[in-house]
Motif scaffolding. Structure first.
Motif, PDB file in Angstrom:
ATOM      1  N   ASP A   9      34.485  29.095  48.682  1.00  0.00           N
ATOM      2  CA  ASP A   9      35.741  28.395  48.394  1.00  0.00           C
ATOM      3  C   ASP A   9      36.675  29.209  47.510  1.00  0.00           C
ATOM      4  OD1 ASP A   9      34.136  28.020  46.167  1.00  0.00           O
ATOM      5  OD2 ASP A   9      35.081  26.122  45.646  1.00  0.00           O
ATOM      6  N   ASP A  10      36.178  30.260  46.897  1.00  0.00           N
ATOM      7  CA  ASP A  10      37.058  31.096  46.090  1.00  0.00           C
ATOM      8  C   ASP A  10      37.741  32.116  47.007  1.00  0.00           C
ATOM      9  OD1 ASP A  10      38.305  32.655  44.263  1.00  0.00           O
ATOM     10  OD2 ASP A  10      36.487  33.607  43.494  1.00  0.00           O
ATOM     11  N   ILE A  12      39.587  34.777  46.545  1.00  0.00           N
ATOM     12  CA  ILE A  12      39.420  36.209  46.285  1.00  0.00           C
ATOM     13  C   ILE A  12      38.083  36.705  46.798  1.00  0.00           C
ATOM     14  CG2 ILE A  12      38.907  37.765  44.362  1.00  0.00           C
ATOM     15  CD1 ILE A  12      41.341  36.909  43.028  1.00  0.00           C
ATOM     16  N   MET A  13      37.032  35.943  46.487  1.00  0.00           N
ATOM     17  CA  MET A  13      35.687  36.334  46.890  1.00  0.00           C
ATOM     18  C   MET A  13      35.562  36.326  48.410  1.00  0.00           C
ATOM     19  SD  MET A  13      32.785  37.245  45.692  1.00  0.00           S
ATOM     20  CE  MET A  13      31.060  37.312  46.102  1.00  0.00           C
ATOM     21  N   LYS A  15      37.855  36.776  50.704  1.00  0.00           N
ATOM     22  CA  LYS A  15      38.507  37.944  51.308  1.00  0.00           C
ATOM     23  C   LYS A  15      37.714  39.213  51.034  1.00  0.00           C
ATOM     24  CE  LYS A  15      43.234  36.346  51.090  1.00  0.00           C
ATOM     25  NZ  LYS A  15      44.335  36.346  50.123  1.00  0.00           N
ATOM     26  N   ALA A  16      37.220  39.315  49.803  1.00  0.00           N
ATOM     27  CA  ALA A  16      36.501  40.528  49.426  1.00  0.00           C
ATOM     28  C   ALA A  16      35.247  40.705  50.273  1.00  0.00           C
ATOM     29  CB  ALA A  16      36.153  40.482  47.941  1.00  0.00           C
ATOM     30  N   VAL A  17      34.487  39.610  50.396  1.00  0.00           N
ATOM     31  CA  VAL A  17      33.249  39.719  51.184  1.00  0.00           C
ATOM     32  C   VAL A  17      33.589  40.040  52.634  1.00  0.00           C
ATOM     33  CG1 VAL A  17      31.262  38.432  52.040  1.00  0.00           C
ATOM     34  CG2 VAL A  17      31.927  38.217  49.662  1.00  0.00           C
ATOM     35  N   ASN A  19      36.097  41.699  53.741  1.00  0.00           N
ATOM     36  CA  ASN A  19      36.467  43.111  53.844  1.00  0.00           C
ATOM     37  C   ASN A  19      35.262  44.034  53.770  1.00  0.00           C
ATOM     38  OD1 ASN A  19      39.238  42.897  54.188  1.00  0.00           O
ATOM     39  ND2 ASN A  19      39.527  42.496  52.011  1.00  0.00           N
ATOM     40  N   ILE A  20      34.391  43.728  52.819  1.00  0.00           N
ATOM     41  CA  ILE A  20      33.241  44.614  52.616  1.00  0.00           C
ATOM     42  C   ILE A  20      32.330  44.603  53.836  1.00  0.00           C
ATOM     43  CG2 ILE A  20      31.110  44.864  51.292  1.00  0.00           C
ATOM     44  CD1 ILE A  20      32.754  43.977  48.857  1.00  0.00           C
TER      45      ILE A  20
ATOM     46  N   GLU C  66      46.327  42.067  45.778  1.00  0.00           N
ATOM     47  CA  GLU C  66      45.025  41.963  46.430  1.00  0.00           C
ATOM     48  C   GLU C  66      44.826  43.070  47.467  1.00  0.00           C
ATOM     49  OE1 GLU C  66      44.134  37.994  47.841  1.00  0.00           O
ATOM     50  OE2 GLU C  66      44.718  37.225  45.873  1.00  0.00           O
ATOM     51  N   THR C  70      41.978  45.839  47.395  1.00  0.00           N
ATOM     52  CA  THR C  70      41.102  45.980  48.564  1.00  0.00           C
ATOM     53  C   THR C  70      41.070  47.426  49.034  1.00  0.00           C
ATOM     54  OG1 THR C  70      41.736  43.744  49.194  1.00  0.00           O
ATOM     55  CG2 THR C  70      40.632  45.062  50.850  1.00  0.00           C
ATOM     56  N   LEU C  74      37.605  48.012  47.115  1.00  0.00           N
ATOM     57  CA  LEU C  74      36.590  47.477  48.023  1.00  0.00           C
ATOM     58  C   LEU C  74      36.341  48.380  49.219  1.00  0.00           C
ATOM     59  CD1 LEU C  74      37.617  43.709  47.981  1.00  0.00           C
ATOM     60  CD2 LEU C  74      35.802  44.823  46.693  1.00  0.00           C
ATOM     61  N   LEU C  75      37.437  48.895  49.769  1.00  0.00           N
ATOM     62  CA  LEU C  75      37.277  49.719  50.966  1.00  0.00           C
ATOM     63  C   LEU C  75      37.336  51.207  50.639  1.00  0.00           C
ATOM     64  CD1 LEU C  75      39.432  47.650  53.477  1.00  0.00           C
ATOM     65  CD2 LEU C  75      37.004  47.488  52.988  1.00  0.00           C
ATOM     66  N   TYR C 116      38.006  39.562  40.083  1.00  0.00           N
ATOM     67  CA  TYR C 116      37.125  40.379  40.920  1.00  0.00           C
ATOM     68  C   TYR C 116      35.866  40.774  40.163  1.00  0.00           C
ATOM     69  CZ  TYR C 116      40.106  41.104  45.004  1.00  0.00           C
ATOM     70  OH  TYR C 116      40.815  40.928  46.153  1.00  0.00           O
ATOM     71  N   ASN C 119      33.102  38.440  40.205  1.00  0.00           N
ATOM     72  CA  ASN C 119      32.348  38.337  41.442  1.00  0.00           C
ATOM     73  C   ASN C 119      31.528  39.575  41.766  1.00  0.00           C
ATOM     74  OD1 ASN C 119      33.050  35.720  42.409  1.00  0.00           O
ATOM     75  ND2 ASN C 119      35.115  36.472  42.769  1.00  0.00           N
ATOM     76  N   PHE C 120      31.954  40.715  41.249  1.00  0.00           N
ATOM     77  CA  PHE C 120      31.251  41.946  41.608  1.00  0.00           C
ATOM     78  C   PHE C 120      30.828  42.743  40.390  1.00  0.00           C
ATOM     79  CE2 PHE C 120      33.815  41.065  45.347  1.00  0.00           C
ATOM     80  CZ  PHE C 120      32.858  41.187  46.338  1.00  0.00           C
TER      81      PHE C 120
END
Lengths: 133, 515, 384
Positions: A9-10, A12-13, A15-17, A19-20, C66, C70, C74-75, C116, C119-120
């Protein structure tokens, strides 16, 4: 390539996941709450589901339990990603049938490795399953 | 306010009235005005303080932590079959690591229980518990066989004809040290538990004084802790009537379209943002609303839980909890959070609305008479010297004083004793003051969060302040008086005493209660 | 013309001053009330306008930020290649975009980077930190430290802590004694996380109590900061005079399972404060301190209810089986419901041959209510 449903639900997370994992070539679908997740699980099939625990409409444990109690979806690998760190919740997730539990903040590399591992385990065990049937 | 008219116009037509009573009413009116002005200022300070203090707080800490205290969410349900499933689902998705949801099926006559059993795969379990608080017998207790719903407990009990009785049953079953009381049909924000538990964990143990040398017995320097225990917290409520809600989840907030609930929304904002937050600053919160409140279970149980005979069980409980703390010479506080966490359905018909308000009126009359030992009693500190006198004078007496005031006004007009220009000036004064207070409340409300999306919605709500004194306010007054009447006819013996103390002397309308 | 106006005003004033005092006051207040209502309206509108502008800017900028993160983090193609962090470079041109010079954007950038980081961790987390430093955002944060407003200072401390940027002791130490509790807590947390030599110095000197919320934050920082040297917390259990620190240390001892602390914790059993004793008993249970069992049973009868319950729970956690008979007699003969409940639960928790036999035996000999208690405790669906 394997397809993965990411439930988170977050924004940012999520989208990040996406992308990764997308970078590694997986097909990624996303859901941002429990309701959307159930819809998407109903209509498609996936190899791995990556889910958050606390989200609107339904929590992640429900997603896990629904997948595990459904004969046709039992094989799907489940990885829980959550910031909840108490022992009870983590054991609960495993008892319900989650394959892995990653506590936020996560390491991107670790997530990738675990997904790869899940997928390769499944490939080797799928023969077993078919033979049983 | 019109008290002032009265007082000062006496030169013109006071012949047949005693100056003693004129001054009393004047003092009453002025005090009320000053009280509202100070509430407005205090609430601004308290809201700003809350915002500043919590701006950089990472609420996620508690979600991650194994040290998070457990919370029992208690929600009674009576004939809620239509919405029960989605509402329970939404209660199960709180953002919190350690909680249980206790649904009390209070002898529903519809399919509430069946629906719950089917949806959540419930089975009857042998559940041992101690009945710490009185309630009607519990028939069965259910738990889910699906571990995903292991936070859920459903109680099936015989109808006790009150929310208090059902809540007590829930408290008896609950196993955590805090409990949240709500209604199953309320829409709650998913951060509700975090936001309400935070004040408990900020307990102001501000000063520690060391006394003497290390004790020979235990090796410690004995300390005196100046420890203020938070016993209850609450948050703002709003009307759900015109909001978009999907399966128990708030999608978009809107002020109600219909007039009656729209007035209520405005009234709630004023009562919570201006009232409760203002009192919060000086630690004199009179009540935690029954729609949403979190309590320290130990204190609530020791205070005897909810009283099923009470018409204002929420305020009654808080009062008893405060008295208990005071009796034990312990410092306490009741905190309020200036954020809306709960949306509730406001009555849309005059009939239901009237019943609700009469009940509230009866409730406050009852509380004042039951706890009459508290009022003006310095032993009870702020509770006895601020909370109770204020509620007695400006909540309980106001409608009566207003009503008699109107009668008196009519009498003056009929007998031609009125000085029209002055009367009009003073009425304008009362009116503009009331509009100002309400508008300020709505402005303070904008500080915390931009609830409404459009300008139109905000201004539309603000404009209600202009017609409120003519339309909504007389209604509240009327229903409150009806409630008092019910109270008087219901319990004569308690009342006789009160009548002499409170109502004998003042016959004049004094102020617009809400303004 | 001016004269006319002044005359007019003067006349009006004369009229006004002829009125009775209360009417004058009323008129004055009408004026004030109307004025403040108008001001309130403009304030509401102004606030909404500001919020509208803010939302609009957010909607424009935040996707850009963002996307930038990214692409750059991230990328980043160098991730996962075992390349040392120092050698990973960001795209100069993107970073030097004019947009990133505006204070508003920079603040948003900091906030986004922090979310971010929540989360990471690992390589991505480190790279986020490098981006924060390379864009000079730490200077923004340090700038905020210099303001006089405490809420800004807190924000700065939190940002720097989140980004793992060390703050010099000279800057942070005075803040840890601030009279503002929120700032004090933030500074303390920062010190524990960022001070490499003596992170737990506070436990020695703190006279102010640790609020439960502060404990949550501190617990998180202690348990998640890497390379923090975990000391033996029994030191403070024995010597600290600050109760909240001692009870916090008990939680840490349990968390890190510091068996060597058992004697120090057992010393607390003689303490006068029964809440404190309860904490100590709880800690012993979590440490599975078998050595403490006899002592706990011995002191049991002189304890208040909350400590008795803790002792019963501790016996269930330790579960050596030596005191099953004690639990059984408490279960059978205690008049207190909570004691019977906890005794039953602790017997069941042993989960050995003996305990199972005992449960069966108890089911036969005991009354209905006690049977219900056993059924309750045996039911896997019920947690407590």
């Amino acid at each position: 390539m394997a397809s993965i449903l990411v439930i988170e639900d977050d924004d940012i997370m999520l989208k990040a996941v996406r992308n990764i994992l997308g970078k590694d070539g997986y097909t990624i679908l996303t859901a941002k709450d429990g309701k959307e997740a159930f819809d998407k699980l109903e209509n498609e099939t996936y190899d791995v589901v990556v889910t958050d625990l606390m989200m609107p409409y339904a929590n992640g444990l429900e997603v896990v339990s629904r997948l595990r109690s459904d004969e046709t979806k039992r094989h799907i690998g489940i990885i829980v990603i959550s910031s909840v760190g108490n022992e009870e919740t983590i054991t609960e997730a495993f008892r319900l049938g989650a394959d892995d539990y990653l506590k936020k903040p996560i390491m991107a590399g670790e997530l990738l490795i675990r997904i790869r591992k899940l997928l390769s385990n499944k490939n080797s065990s799928s023969q077993l399953v078919t033979r049983k049937k | 306010m019109r008290a002032i008219i009265e007082f000062f116009s006496k030169g013109v037509f006071w012949d047949n009235l005693g100056s003693y009573y004129q001054s009393a009413v004047f003092v009453y009116g002025t005090t009320l005005l000053v009280a509202y002005a100070s509430l407005a200022i205090m609430s601004l300070i308290s809201i700003r303080r809350y915002m500043k203090k919590n701006a950089s707080v990472d609420y996620n800490v508690i979600v991650e932590s194994p040290l998070a205290p457990g919370i029992s969410v208690i929600a009674p349900a009576y004939n809620e079959g239509v919405t029960i499933i989605s509402n329970v689902r939404s209660l199960l998705t709180f953002n919190y690591p350690k909680f249980e949801v206790i649904i009390i099926n209070d002898g529903s006559t519809d399919d509430t229980l069946e629906k719950l059993i089917n949806e959540f795969e419930l089975v009857h379990v042998d559940y041992a518990f101690k009945e710490k608080l009185n309630c009607e017998p519990i028939k069965r207790i259910f738990k889910s066989t699906n571990r995903a719903y292991d936070k859920l407990i459903v109680i099936d009990k015989i109808n006790g004809k009150s929310k208090a009785d059902a809540s007590n049953a829930g408290i008896n079953i609950s196993s955590y040290e805090y409990f949240l009381c709500t209604d199953v049909d309320c829409i709650l924000e998913k951060d509700t538990l975090i936001k309400l538990i935070k004040p408990f964990m900020d307990e102001e143990m501000s000063k520690i004084k060391e006394i003497g040398t290390p004790c020979t017995e235990c090796g410690y320097v004995h300390v005196k802790e100046d420890f203020r225990k938070v016993i209850a917290t609450g948050a703002t409520l709003r009307m759900v009537n015109s909001c978009d809600v999907d399966e128990g989840l708030m999608i978009r907030v809107r002020p109600p379209v219909k007039f009656l609930p729209r007035f209520q929304e405005m009234e709630y904002i004023r009562a919570f943002v201006l009232g409760k937050m203002g009192w919060d600053l000086i630690n004199a919160v009179p009540n935690v609303s029954g729609g949403l409140g979190m309590f320290d279970k130990e204190v609530a149980v020791k205070a005897g839980g909810y009283d099923s005979k009470s018409f204002g069980e929420d305020m009654d409980l808080i009062t008893r909890m405060c008295c208990l703390m005071k009796d034990n010479k312990r410092k306490y506080s009741v905190k309020y959070v200036p954020i809306t966490l709960c949306w509730t359905e406001g009555p849309t018909t005059l009939k239901v609305f009237g019943r609700q308000r009469s009940r509230w009126g009866r409730g406050i009359a009852q509380i004042m008479s039951i706890h009459r030992k508290v009022i003006f009693n310095p032993r009870y500190g702020r509770l006895g010297l601020i909370v109770f006198p204020y509620n007695f004078l400006f909540e309980l007496c106001a409608p009566v004083i207003e009503f008699t005031g109107i009668l008196f006004y009519i009498y003056l007009i009929l007998t031609g004793q009125i000085n029209w220009p002055f009367a009009i000036i003073l009425l304008t004064f009362v009116y503009t003051y009331s509009v100002m207070i309400t508008t300020l409340a709505l402005l303070w409300d904008q500080i915390t969060f931009k609830y409404y999306k459009t300008w139109g919605e905000t201004i539309g709500l603000c404009l209600m302040a202009f017609i409120e004194p003519f339309v909504y306010h007389p209604l509240i007054m009327f229903f409150a008086i009806k409630g008092y009447f019910n109270f008087v006819t219901g319990r004569k013996h308690v009342w006789g005493n009160m009548q002499r103390q409170g109502f004998g002397g003042q016959k004049r309308k004094s102020a617009v209660k809400a303004g | 013309m001016w004269k006319d106006l002044i005359d007019l005003l003067f006349q009006a004033y004369e009229q006004f001053s002829l009125l009775p005092l209360f009417i004058e006051i009323a008129l004055a207040f009408i004026f004030i009330a109307i004025l403040s209502t108008l001001v309130a309206y403009s304030a509401i509108l102004y606030k909404r306008y500001r919020a509208y502008i803010y939302d609009k800017r957010m909607a424009y900028i935040s996707p850009k930020i963002e996307d930038m993160i990214t692409d750059q983090v991230l990328l980043n193609p160098n991730l996962g290649m075992d390349i040392p962090l120092e050698n990973i470079e960001f795209d100069e041109q993107t970073l030097s975009d004019k947009m990133y010079r505006k204070p508003f954007v920079r603040q948003m950038l900091i906030d986004t980077l922090i979310s971010y980081r929540k989360n990471f961790r690992g390589e991505v987390g480190d790279l986020l930190r490098k981006l924060y430093i390379d864009m000079g955002l730490e200077k923004d944060s340090f700038g905020k430290m210099k303001t006089l407003r405490w809420e800004r200072k807190i924000k700065a401390v939190v940002e720097l802590t989140q980004m793992d940027i060390s703050i010099s002791d000279v800057t942070i130490l005075p803040l840890t004694n601030s009279s503002n509790p929120a700032l004090r807590a933030a500074a303390r947390n920062a010190y524990i996380q960022l001070s490499k030599n003596e992170p737990f110095k506070f436990f020695d000197i703190a006279t102010e109590p640790l609020l439960p919320w502060d404990q949550l934050e501190m617990f998180k920082i202690i348990t998640t900061t890497k390379d923090i040297a975990i000391p033996n917390f029994s030191r403070w259990v024995s010597y600290s005079t600050n109760k909240s620190i001692v009870s916090f240390c008990l939680k840490l001892i349990a968390h890190y399972d510091q068996q060597s602390a058992i004697p120090a914790v057992m010393d607390l059993l003689a303490n006068k404060d029964h809440y404190f004793r309860a904490d100590a008993i709880n800690c012993l249970g979590k440490l599975s301190a078998e050595v403490a069992e006899d002592k706990l049973v011995k002191i049991y009868n002189n304890q208040p209810l909350n400590c008795q319950i803790e002792i019963l729970q501790a016996l269930g956690r330790i579960a050596s089986g030596k005191h099953l008979e004690f639990l059984k007699s408490e279960f059978l003969y205690s008049s207190n419901f909570d004691i019977r409940m906890n005794a039953a639960r602790s017997i069941i928790k042993h989960n050995t041959q003996n305990s199972r036999l005992m449960v069966e035996e108890l089911m036969e000999v005991t009354d209905d209510e006690n049977q219900l208690i056993i059924k309750h405790c045996l039911n896997p669906l019920i947690k407590y």
